[in-house]
Design a protein around this motif. Structure first.
Motif, PDB file in Angstrom:
ATOM      1  N   GLN A  19      28.323  37.919  22.421  1.00 26.35           N
ATOM      2  CA  GLN A  19      27.023  38.413  22.869  1.00 26.35           C
ATOM      3  C   GLN A  19      25.892  37.595  22.258  1.00 26.35           C
ATOM      4  O   GLN A  19      24.876  37.342  22.894  1.00 26.35           O
ATOM      5  CB  GLN A  19      26.877  39.881  22.472  1.00 26.35           C
ATOM      6  N   GLN A  72      32.347  43.311  28.815  1.00 19.54           N
ATOM      7  CA  GLN A  72      31.199  43.609  27.957  1.00 19.54           C
ATOM      8  C   GLN A  72      31.651  43.878  26.518  1.00 19.54           C
ATOM      9  O   GLN A  72      31.099  43.342  25.561  1.00 19.54           O
ATOM     10  CB  GLN A  72      30.442  44.834  28.510  1.00 19.54           C
ATOM     11  N   SER A  73      32.709  44.703  26.367  1.00 21.20           N
ATOM     12  CA  SER A  73      33.188  45.023  25.016  1.00 21.20           C
ATOM     13  C   SER A  73      33.841  43.805  24.364  1.00 21.20           C
ATOM     14  O   SER A  73      33.767  43.621  23.138  1.00 21.20           O
ATOM     15  CB  SER A  73      34.161  46.208  25.051  1.00 21.20           C
ATOM     16  N   SER A  75      32.864  40.689  24.836  1.00 20.60           N
ATOM     17  CA  SER A  75      31.733  39.872  24.397  1.00 20.60           C
ATOM     18  C   SER A  75      31.188  40.375  23.054  1.00 20.60           C
ATOM     19  O   SER A  75      30.836  39.581  22.171  1.00 20.60           O
ATOM     20  CB  SER A  75      30.634  39.902  25.476  1.00 20.60           C
ATOM     21  N   GLU A  76      31.153  41.693  22.891  1.00 19.68           N
ATOM     22  CA  GLU A  76      30.694  42.277  21.623  1.00 19.68           C
ATOM     23  C   GLU A  76      31.721  42.041  20.518  1.00 19.68           C
ATOM     24  O   GLU A  76      31.368  41.729  19.378  1.00 19.68           O
ATOM     25  CB  GLU A  76      30.436  43.774  21.786  1.00 19.68           C
ATOM     26  N   VAL A  79      31.606  38.620  18.836  1.00 19.66           N
ATOM     27  CA  VAL A  79      30.571  38.386  17.820  1.00 19.66           C
ATOM     28  C   VAL A  79      31.230  38.482  16.442  1.00 19.66           C
ATOM     29  O   VAL A  79      30.979  37.669  15.554  1.00 19.66           O
ATOM     30  CB  VAL A  79      29.425  39.429  17.940  1.00 19.66           C
ATOM     31  N   TRP A 189      38.454  45.591  19.400  1.00 22.44           N
ATOM     32  CA  TRP A 189      38.026  45.524  20.809  1.00 22.44           C
ATOM     33  C   TRP A 189      38.110  46.917  21.441  1.00 22.44           C
ATOM     34  O   TRP A 189      37.192  47.371  22.119  1.00 22.44           O
ATOM     35  CB  TRP A 189      38.895  44.507  21.551  1.00 22.44           C
ATOM     36  N   ILE A 192      35.301  49.133  20.141  1.00 21.32           N
ATOM     37  CA  ILE A 192      34.011  48.812  20.770  1.00 21.32           C
ATOM     38  C   ILE A 192      33.988  49.313  22.212  1.00 21.32           C
ATOM     39  O   ILE A 192      32.985  49.863  22.681  1.00 21.32           O
ATOM     40  CB  ILE A 192      33.741  47.286  20.701  1.00 21.32           C
ATOM     41  N   GLY A 197      29.019  50.718  24.420  1.00 21.10           N
ATOM     42  CA  GLY A 197      27.691  50.111  24.293  1.00 21.10           C
ATOM     43  C   GLY A 197      26.766  50.799  23.316  1.00 21.10           C
ATOM     44  O   GLY A 197      25.665  50.328  23.070  1.00 21.10           O
ATOM     45  N   ASN A 199      25.344  51.360  19.864  1.00 19.68           N
ATOM     46  CA  ASN A 199      25.381  50.436  18.733  1.00 19.68           C
ATOM     47  C   ASN A 199      26.443  50.853  17.734  1.00 19.68           C
ATOM     48  O   ASN A 199      26.278  51.815  17.004  1.00 19.68           O
ATOM     49  CB  ASN A 199      24.012  50.361  18.046  1.00 19.68           C
TER      50      ASN A 199
END
Length: 457
Positions: A19, A72-73, A75-76, A79, A189, A192, A197, A199
């Motif tokens: 991300q 999406q998860s 990509s997070e 990080v 993963w 998350i 999404g 935080n």
């Protein structure tokens, strides 16, 4: 399944970047001897099979929504696990001729994400006695070795949609991490994904500072200039692959038996079960009396070191602890004898042994060659029932099965997974030549210990 099973249809592929890029991820990641030794091995390939929610087929956007959430998860997650979004890079030196191989996360398209479908149902995968070969196509990077991470993603996720299920298969470069690290990433993963999404502060942030002995530079050159000098590609022989289930009660009985036979109480379940498997496979192979045979256990170094390495250390920290004997001696003695030998080998695996490996490697750097390490007379136990495999959820409840790909399989490779039922049960994935597997299936000592439901469930 019919003799001509349907083939996987690849629908889309994309690349997923973290991300955002942390400062840490902008620097080269130098690899340790533990990591570099893995360059000629296959990627790690493990994945989970989930049942589609009952209403999924009625919702046209179920798969679209699932894929979006997975990306999406992911990509997070990247990080936190940024090395998985990079590529390997080799810097060649002329004087002396050598190569420096490291991970670069700046010049990479990221991790790969594939969506595919297959016209089969879950029972086509789980009901045959042997694991069907179609399972190998649930994973990307088929037959790739870790060195290929120069041109291939270090992480590739393949989501395969069955008529009534979803398989999430993950291929991870083994130079980047071992099984402990693999499941650490997978667990995070999932964590998350489930936070959707919001935080999230992840439970176990990975530690990326690679471990080197005091005074050793992290810039380690391999004394090679061409991959042909240290990379070999081995095609596995024809194998049968089967999952055997062991209930917690069966394992407790075996442990009690081996401790009684050795007049001790120190032998663990994780030493007894490999001892049983080694003896029974050796008998099934009908080896000559004087044939040398080994049993190796993939062992996590982290807790053996002084001071110990955190279990959140992200990288490789593995050692194959082993026992050597002859087929005759192994079978003349009882289960307790073999289990005690394995217990001693594990007990003697100390900080000194771990550091000696480093010293030997630094004096003469090497890359492990699978064909030389694994012989058709021995048994290698990989993976671990301690890993949290069935705790991973992606909005479809608990997985119904764990499957692995083509990678790192040979005659005598056994992988141990937590049993689906939990409670200390263990599933063993056994790879053997067809003749040896048939003999093992008729081995009374072995089959008496196996749970009655020989299939995945």
């Amino acid at each position: 399944m019919s003799t001509n099973p349907p083939k996987i249809r690849y629908i889309s592929e994309s690349f997923i970047k973290p991300q955002y890029a942390s400062e840490e991820s902008k620097r080269p990641l130098y690899l340790t001897p533990w990591d570099l030794a893995m360059l000629s091995e296959n990627y790690t390939q493990k994945g989970l099979l989930f049942t589609k929610p009952p209403a999924a087929n009625a919702q046209e956007d179920f798969i679209k929504s699932l894929l979006e959430k997975l990306k999406q998860s992911l990509s997070e997650a990247l990080v936190h696990f940024y090395p998985l979004s990079g590529r390997l890079v080799t810097q060649k030196n002329e004087n002396p001729p050598s190569s420096l191989i490291f991970v670069d996360c700046n010049n990479s398209p990221g991790a790969k994400f594939i969506y595919a479908d297959l016209d089969l149902i879950i029972s086509d995968i789980l009901s045959p006695i042997d694991v069907p070969s179609i399972v190998q196509s649930f994973f990307d990077h088929d037959r790739a070795v870790n060195y290929d991470g120069h041109t291939m993603p270090l992480l590739s996720i393949q989501v395969t949609e069955l008529k009534d299920g979803i398989f999430i298969g993950c291929s991870m470069n083994h130079c980047i991490g071992d099984g402990t690290s693999y499941w650490h990433f997978f667990n995070t993963w999932s964590e998350i994904f489930q936070a959707q999404g919001n935080n999230i502060s992840i439970t176990r942030p990975p530690i990326h500072k690679r471990w080197f002995p005091d005074g050793v530079s992290p810039i380690l050159n391999l004394p090679f200039t061409h991959q042909d000098e240290f990379i070999s590609r081995v095609e596995a022989p024809k194998l049968r692959e089967r999952i055997f289930q062991f209930s917690s009660q069966s394992i407790a009985k075996l442990k009690e038996k081996s401790n009684a036979e050795s007049n001790t109480n120190k032998i663990s379940s994780f030493q007894t079960l490999p001892a049983l498997v080694w003896r029974c496979i050796t008998r099934a192979r009908c080896l000559p009396h004087d044939q040398i045979t080994r049993c190796r256990l993939a062992t996590n170094n982290r807790s053996r070191m002084e001071p110990s390495l955190s279990n959140d250390y992200f990288g490789n920290s593995l050692y194959a602890v082993g026992v050597v004997t002859t087929a005759g001696e192994l079978l003349e003695h009882n289960l307790g004898w073999a289990a005690w030998k394995l217990h001693e080998a594990v007990a003697n695996h100390s900080d000194k042994v771990v550091r000696d490996f480093f010293d030997i490697w630094l004096q003469s750097p090497f890359v492990l060659q699978p064909a030389r390490i694994f012989d058709p007379y021995s048994v290698m136990m990989g993976s671990s029932p301690r890993f949290n495999m069935y705790g991973n959820e992606f909005g479809m409840g608990k997985a119904v099965a764990l499957c692995s790909g083509y990678a790192n399989k040979f005659d005598g490779k056994v992988s141990s997974y937590p049993g689906y039922e939990g409670g200390g049960s263990i599933d063993l994935e056994v790879c053997l030549s067809p003749d040896s597997m048939s003999a093992l299936e008729s081995d009374k000592e072995f089959m008496d210990a196996v749970s009655l439901s020989y299939q995945l469930h």
